[in-house]
Each structure stands twice: as structure tokens, then as C-alpha cells.
Design a protein around this motif. Structure first.
Motif, PDB file in Angstrom:
ATOM      1  N   PRO A  42      -5.299  -2.038   3.650  1.00  0.00           N
ATOM      2  CA  PRO A  42      -4.445  -0.841   3.724  1.00  0.00           C
ATOM      3  C   PRO A  42      -2.989  -1.169   4.008  1.00  0.00           C
ATOM      4  N   PHE A  43      -2.733  -2.173   4.850  1.00  0.00           N
ATOM      5  CA  PHE A  43      -1.351  -2.529   5.155  1.00  0.00           C
ATOM      6  C   PHE A  43      -0.610  -3.000   3.911  1.00  0.00           C
ATOM      7  N   THR A  44      -1.312  -3.710   3.026  1.00  0.00           N
ATOM      8  CA  THR A  44      -0.684  -4.189   1.792  1.00  0.00           C
ATOM      9  C   THR A  44      -0.227  -3.025   0.929  1.00  0.00           C
ATOM     10  N   TYR A  45      -1.091  -2.032   0.765  1.00  0.00           N
ATOM     11  CA  TYR A  45      -0.728  -0.875  -0.055  1.00  0.00           C
ATOM     12  C   TYR A  45       0.404  -0.071   0.574  1.00  0.00           C
ATOM     13  N   ILE A  46       0.374   0.051   1.893  1.00  0.00           N
ATOM     14  CA  ILE A  46       1.459   0.779   2.565  1.00  0.00           C
ATOM     15  C   ILE A  46       2.783   0.053   2.356  1.00  0.00           C
ATOM     16  N   VAL A  50       6.113   1.510   0.378  1.00  0.00           N
ATOM     17  CA  VAL A  50       7.422   1.600   1.030  1.00  0.00           C
ATOM     18  C   VAL A  50       8.475   0.851   0.224  1.00  0.00           C
ATOM     19  N   VAL A  51       8.138  -0.361  -0.232  1.00  0.00           N
ATOM     20  CA  VAL A  51       9.091  -1.143  -1.018  1.00  0.00           C
ATOM     21  C   VAL A  51       9.383  -0.458  -2.352  1.00  0.00           C
ATOM     22  N   GLY A  52       8.351   0.087  -2.987  1.00  0.00           N
ATOM     23  CA  GLY A  52       8.557   0.779  -4.248  1.00  0.00           C
ATOM     24  C   GLY A  52       9.438   2.006  -4.112  1.00  0.00           C
ATOM     25  N   LEU A  53       9.189   2.813  -3.083  1.00  0.00           N
ATOM     26  CA  LEU A  53      10.024   3.996  -2.867  1.00  0.00           C
ATOM     27  C   LEU A  53      11.459   3.603  -2.512  1.00  0.00           C
ATOM     28  N   GLY A  54      11.611   2.551  -1.722  1.00  0.00           N
ATOM     29  CA  GLY A  54      12.960   2.097  -1.399  1.00  0.00           C
ATOM     30  C   GLY A  54      13.724   1.589  -2.611  1.00  0.00           C
TER      31      GLY A  54
END
Length: 307
Positions: A42-46, A50-54
Motif C-alpha cells: 500500500p505504501f508503494t501505491y500511495i 502522490v508523485v503522479g499528482l505532484g
């Protein structure tokens, strides 16, 4: 004297020896076999979200700012939803900065620089990687040393040279000084050192192939993944270049970045119009990545595997 032969004792029934399993120490946290892939939690997907939205947010904010007027963009808090003035702002930016001609000029400049860089840097990289000649190490050192020279130091003599040969204000003054770069030569050399075996070159020579045919049939196919990556980097850099085109060109014959500079040159520039122009200048880069994205990603992955 009588001798007694030693009695043979039966070997005990011992269990077959078991080879010790290799220790998992040093393998790290992830244990994978051949052909398997790491599975993220789950941490990987989160983190990816976050990186994608940024990464997407600056482009989204450009779209939002380009769809409002100046007053709404400067409000606090700023708008986060696109408005209804996008097409009118795009048309205003297109007319004020003459973006049509600027885009054509940028396509010509970036395209010529990219093609020339791929051609010359691939040839030079092949020569430094696989050919033996006197002074090869010293020449390669000199090429790398040019990366440490600030480009601002060459602006004045380069501007005088372009003026003396009559290229001031023309696209040739932007294209010819950047037809080949030290980074491209070094990049292609490092890639071809590992990706191009000597056996292929020797086999081609045994078959009677000339140097030109070796380059065309052996070197270029082997260098294609690195050429895609270098081409993308070169095109983006040439498209976004502002400093030298701003000095070498004039307002009647600008590139896209020089034209955008004219939008923000007034005392109180309209930020919505500036953002509309920036949005127009970004669209060609998105089109290039969409068209050649598969080849570019494949080149990056091929380079990672070679490494």
C-alpha cells in the motif's frame, strides 16, 4: 603367527546429506526469483499517487489559470476549477505573441538540432568507444572538459560571429552553434561501450563491409534505444531554450519561448494570457511524447538493462 583380518563394520543408516540452503542474508528485503517481479504494498501505491499528482499539478494549474481572467487568478485563495475563458484567452495569446510563426520556428530549430545531434553524437560516440586512434583519451577529456565551461562566456564572441556572417536575427544563428553537444557524445560513447560488442564489428569487416555500412547496419541498430532517449532530451532542451534565442533573434522572427517572453514583458502582464501562451507551448511536447512515448520508454528500459 596368525593374523586376523579387520572386520568390516556396516555403515550406519544415516539420512542422506542435505545441502544447506543459501542464506538469505544480504539479499535485502525483497526475495525474487528469475522472471518474477517485485510486488508493491500500500505504501508503494500511495507514494506513486502522490508523485503522479505532484507531477500533473503544474500542468493542471496552467490550464486553470488560462481559463480565468487576471483578477480571478490573483484572488486568495486562487481558483482550483477551470473557468469559461479558456478559448478566448488562447486566442488572445495566439494573436498578441504571433504564436503560429513562433511554433513553426521552434519546430524547425528543435527538429534540426535534434537530428544533427543524433547523427554527429552517434558517430563521435562510436569512434570514441570502439575505434583505436592516437590521442583518443586526450580528445575525450577535452570534450568532457567543455561541459564545465559556462555557456554565458561564449555569448559575446558567438553573437559577434553570427553578426559578421550575416545570420543575426535568423534561425541559422540558433541552429548551427548547437548542432552537436559534449553531453551527447559522452552519452553515446558510454552506451556503445557496453551495447556494441567488438565481435559484431569484426564479423562485419570479415564480410567485407565498409565503415559506412558498418555504421548503418551495425552501429545505428545497436544505438537506437540510446538515440531515442538522447533525441527526447535534445528536443525538449532546444524547445525550451530561451537565453540564446532571445539574444540572437528579434521580435519579428521569434521562437516559442521568445514569443512567450513578449507576453510577460509589459509592466503589468496579464497572468491568464501568459498561462494561455504557456499552455499552447506545452502541447507540442505532449504530442511528441504521446507519439514516441513507447520508443522513448523502451530506450530507457534498454539502457537500464545494459547498465
Amino acid at each position: 603367527m596368525t593374523t586376523t583380518s579387520p572386520t568390516k563394520t556396516a555403515a550406519p543408516n544415516l539420512p542422506p546429506a542435505r545441502h544447506a540452503a543459501p542464506s538469505d542474508k544480504g539479499r535485502g528485503r525483497f526475495k525474487i526469483g528469475a522472471g518474477q517481479q517485485l510486488q508493491g504494498g500500500p505504501f508503494t501505491y500511495i507514494a506513486l499517487i502522490v508523485v503522479g499528482l505532484g507531477s500533473i499539478f503544474p500542468l493542471y494549474w496552467t490550464l486553470v489559470a488560462a481559463s480565468h481572467d487576471q483578477q480571478r487568478v490573483l484572488d486568495s485563495p486562487p481558483p482550483l476549477i477551470p473557468g469559461g475563458r479558456l478559448w478566448s484567452n488562447l486566442q488572445t495569446a495566439w494573436d498578441q505573441a504571433h504564436l503560429g510563426k513562433a511554433i513553426v520556428n521552434s519546430v524547425i530549430v528543435a527538429g534540426c538540432i535534434t537530428v544533427a545531434t543524433l547523427f554527429f553524437c552517434t558517430l563521435a560516440g562510436y569512434a570514441f568507444a570502439k575505434m583505436r586512434f592516437r590521442g583518443r583519451g586526450a580528445l575525450m577529456t577535452a570534450v568532457i572538459a567543455t561541459l564545465t565551461i559556462p555557456p554565458q562566456l561564449s555569448v559575446v564572441p558567438l553573437f559577434m560571429l553570427m553578426s559578421d556572417i550575416g545570420w543575426g536575427g535568423h534561425l541559422e544563428s540558433v541552429i548551427f552553434p548547437t548542432l552537436v553537444g559534449a553531453f551527447g557524445v559522452f552519452f553515446m560513447r558510454q552506451y556503445l561501450l557496453e551495447a556494441l560488442p567488438y565481435e559484431l564489428i569484426e564479423a562485419a569487416k570479415v564480410d567485407g563491409a565498409s565503415n559506412i555500412r558498418i555504421v548503418w547496419n551495425v552501429v545505428l541498430p545497436a544505438a537506437r534505444p540510446a538515440m531515442m532517449v538522447l533525441g527526447m532530451l535534445t528536443f525538449v532542451q532546444a524547445w525550451n531554450d530561451f537565453f540564446w534565442p532571445f539574444l540572437a533573434l528579434n521580435q519579428e522572427n521569434p521562437t516559442i519561448q521568445v514569443a512567450l517572453g513578449q507576453l510577460s514583458a509589459s509592466y503589468t502582464p496579464d497572468q491568464s494570457i501568459v498561462m494561455a501562451g504557456a499552455l499552447i507551448s506545452t502541447l507540442p511536447l505532449l504530442v511528441v511524447f504521446i507519439v514516441f512515448g513507447k520508443q522513448i520508454v523502451g530506450g530507457i528500459m534498454a539502457g537500464a538493462v545494459k547498465g
